[in-house]
Design a protein around this motif. Structure first.
Motif: not given
Length: 321
Positions: A145-148, A160-161, A237-240, A301-313
């Motif tokens: 995920d992008m670091v701003m 993402a968060i 894709r998942v809707v978070r 957010d509509v994000m990929f499932a891996f990103a949801f699991h990574a940031f919201w384990p």
């Protein structure tokens, strides 16, 4: 995407070898690396481009819906509708190449963000404490995920968060505004007098997808974390909404789901920005709207499932029956 596959191992090794503030200080002399909530610096990798190598847009220009003729009907746009202000569409054909657009709507500083590697598109309120922040692209990734970074203190933020992860604003959270991704046709039909961001003055092949076939990949790019549970493919894709995730596969089948105080609807007609080499020709992934019990749009957010699991384990997966 074959190019990404070949380069990924080399980039991972190189990134881990230099994953330390000591290697970054020459590029980030104003960043306070002593203040962070990142457990290990090896979590942060180079995505390839350097700081501002992906140039964020400042003060974008707009045209009316009637004046726009380049965008395909099915192309995705990020929609922002603030009460009392003319609705605005930010085409993904531009965000794919710039990832952040800093704008001002009704006196509110907003940052429209899109991380192609996570399919994460969110709009943040730039007001923090008594000041205002604008954002750029650091060139770094964490969990793909992008670091701003903010231009004012050069603190690093996880897109993402919406949270500061390095520097002065570590631990601070940006306000996530209600916004959503929909097709250009949907935006036009609802907002015939709306505004759409004009093409930026950069030498980019706008309308082309440089991540061709990415959302059909087996593994995410530059991601070393766990796959999602329940056998969910990482690039589904998942809707978070908050700390819950609804798989798009379920929503596309059911059409509408009302649970946990939210109603999520799915309608066909929006092209994936990460499928075909031409965004307008991408496969249909549909449009999601998320509303509360009073019918008000909710941040999501509509994000990929891996990103949801990574940031919201410990997040909750809304799989239905």
């Amino acid at each position: 995407m074959r190019l990404f596959s070949f380069l990924a191992p080399a980039i991972v090794i190189a990134s881990q070898a230099v994953a330390s503030p000591e290697f970054w200080r020459h590029e980030w002399p104003n960043t306070d690396f002593e203040t962070t909530n990142v457990d290990s610096w090896v979590e942060i990798m180079s995505g390839g481009p350097p700081k501002d190598g992906i140039p964020a847009i400042m003060d974008p220009s707009f045209k009316t819906v009637a004046e726009e003729s380049q965008i395909g009907e099915r192309e995705p746009v990020m929609t922002l509708e603030i009460d009392g202000e003319t609705p605005r569409a930010y085409p993904i054909r531009y965000l794919t190449w710039h990832e952040i657009v800093n704008d001002r709507v009704g006196g509110i500083p907003v940052s429209v963000t899109f991380c192609p590697l996570c399919n994460s598109g969110m709009v943040f309120d730039g007001r923090v404490d008594e000041g205002e922040l604008t954002f750029g692209v650091s060139g770094k990734l964490r969990n793909s995920d992008m670091v701003m970074y903010d231009h004012q203190t050069e603190s690093w933020w996880q897109q993402a968060i919406g949270q500061g992860i390095v520097g002065h604003f570590t631990g601070r959270e940006l306000v996530h505004l209600p916004a959503w991704m929909e097709s250009w046709a949907e935006f036009k039909a609802r907002n015939p007098d709306g505004l759409v961001m004009d093409q930026p003055n950069f030498p980019r092949d706008y309308g082309r997808n440089p991540y061709r076939g990415y959302d059909s990949s087996v593994r995410p790019f530059l991601y070393n974390g766990e796959n999602p549970p329940h056998g969910i493919p990482p690039l589904v894709r998942v809707v978070r909404v908050g700390e819950r995730a609804w798989p798009l596969t379920r929503l596309a089948t059911e059409g509408e789901v009302s649970e946990q105080g939210v109603t999520i609807s799915w309608t066909a007609g929006q092209a994936s920005a990460l499928d075909d080499g031409i965004i307008a020709k991408g496969k249909d992934v549909g449009t999601i709207r998320v509303k509360d019990a009073q019918g008000r749009d909710l941040p999501h957010d509509v994000m990929f499932a891996f990103a949801f699991h990574a940031f919201w384990p410990e997040g909750e997966w809304m799989l239905g029956q």
